[in-house]
Design an enzyme around this catalytic site. Structure first.
Site, mmCIF file in Angstrom:
data_model
loop_
_atom_site.group_PDB
_atom_site.id
_atom_site.type_symbol
_atom_site.label_atom_id
_atom_site.label_comp_id
_atom_site.label_asym_id
_atom_site.label_seq_id
_atom_site.Cartn_x
_atom_site.Cartn_y
_atom_site.Cartn_z
ATOM 1 N N TYR A 194 47.623 43.654 44.630
ATOM 2 C CA TYR A 194 48.556 43.404 43.228
ATOM 3 C C TYR A 194 48.466 43.905 42.224
ATOM 4 O O TYR A 194 49.742 43.879 41.216
ATOM 5 C CB TYR A 194 47.772 42.081 42.767
ATOM 6 C CG TYR A 194 48.696 40.703 41.910
ATOM 7 C CD1 TYR A 194 49.471 39.664 41.891
ATOM 8 C CD2 TYR A 194 47.504 41.265 40.575
ATOM 9 C CE1 TYR A 194 50.268 39.486 41.011
ATOM 10 C CE2 TYR A 194 48.281 40.285 39.362
ATOM 11 C CZ TYR A 194 49.461 39.499 38.830
ATOM 12 O OH TYR A 194 49.632 39.094 38.837
ATOM 13 N N ALA A 195 47.813 45.074 41.460
ATOM 14 C CA ALA A 195 47.834 46.271 40.908
ATOM 15 C C ALA A 195 48.397 46.671 40.829
ATOM 16 O O ALA A 195 49.111 46.919 39.872
ATOM 17 C CB ALA A 195 46.444 46.672 40.341
ATOM 18 N N LYS B 13 52.081 45.644 41.021
ATOM 19 C CA LYS B 13 52.849 45.603 39.825
ATOM 20 C C LYS B 13 52.602 46.703 38.780
ATOM 21 O O LYS B 13 53.726 46.609 37.726
ATOM 22 C CB LYS B 13 51.599 44.406 38.476
ATOM 23 C CG LYS B 13 51.339 43.170 38.965
ATOM 24 C CD LYS B 13 52.969 42.594 38.798
ATOM 25 C CE LYS B 13 52.976 40.982 39.319
ATOM 26 N NZ LYS B 13 54.508 40.374 39.121
#
Length: 262
Positions: free
Chosen positions: A167-168, A171
């Site tokens: 996810y990081a 993003k």
């Protein structure tokens, strides 16, 4: 002398905006605000039942729900064409769709990695490309304001996170995609920006807001509270509107001060 009424710079009257992953949460709040500001909204989501249910909640002729997998190029192309056929043009895109597949880096499976990257990054790329090509055609035909793209990022993309390296990474990639899009398409007056959220009250943040973690996270937010989805929608619609006509390639952090840029 009576003062003249001031035009609303955030008006979206006569504009059509595609919002991905908008059956709930931030995306749904953005869709609601787009319509409240006078625009038409196209919601793309995998939840067909939610799309059908939403139809009754929007003014007739101002809403289109499309079941689509945004990580599939053919489905994205069909989505954009359907929106253009229905409303005549697409003036805004909000790349909001996202999923989480939490796991520690040492134990994360390739499938868990691929699923998150596919929805967040590949989906945003495909939607930006399809909508952007439509906007470029209009720009070349003489439209001086072909449109605006807003990507949804997160504080995780600038400071990292534990248990969600997929996810990081996605993003962080969204931020880079935003800047590259802005540089390439500025000559067409197509703007691209992103909003990086902290903790917004949505189903995706239930764990963070749970009794186990809430105090730790709230202590890091100077404003001392979570953001509502309705509050989160406002900076997104600001960037879609003419109020942000000279803003492109930027990351707007809407996080209550949880992460501050120098």
């Amino acid at each position: 002398m009576d003062s003249q009424p001031t035009a609303n710079p955030m008006s979206l009257v006569d504009r059509t905006v595609i919002v991905t992953g908008a059956a709930q949460g931030i995306g749904r709040a953005v869709a609601d605000l787009v319509v409240a500001l006078g625009g038409n909204v196209v919601i793309a989501d995998m939840n067909g039942d939610a799309l059908e249910a939403a139809k009754a909640e929007y003014p007739e002729g101002r809403y289109l729900g499309v079941k689509a997998n945004i990580a599939n190029a053919a489905e994205v192309d069909a989505l954009v064409q359907y929106a253009v056929d229905t409303f005549g043009a697409v003036h805004g895109l909000v790349n909001n769709a996202g999923i989480t597949r939490p796991a520690m880096l040492s134990k994360m499976t390739l499938q868990e990695w691929d699923q998150v990257i596919s929805v967040h990054l590949t989906g945003a790329f495909l939607c930006s490309q399809a909508v952007g090509n439509h906007m470029i055609e209009r720009a070349k035909a003489g439209d001086p304001n072909p449109g605006s793209i807003v990507n949804i990022s997160s504080d995780a993309g600038v400071q990292g996170t534990i248990g969600q390296v997929n996810y990081a990474t996605a993003k962080a990639g969204i931020i880079g995609m935003t800047m590259s899009t802005a540089r390439e398409w500025a000559k067409y007056n197509i703007r691209a920006n992103c909003v990086a959220f902290g903790v917004v009250v949505t189903p995706m943040t239930e764990t963070v807001r749970s009794e186990k973690f809430a105090e730790t996270y709230l202590s890091r937010i100077p404003l001392g509270r979570w953001s509502s989805a309705e509050e989160a929608a406002k900076p997104v619609c600001f960037l879609l509107s003419d109020a942000a006509s000279f803003i492109t390639g930027q990351r707007l952090s809407a996080n209550g001060g949880m992460q501050m840029a120098g």
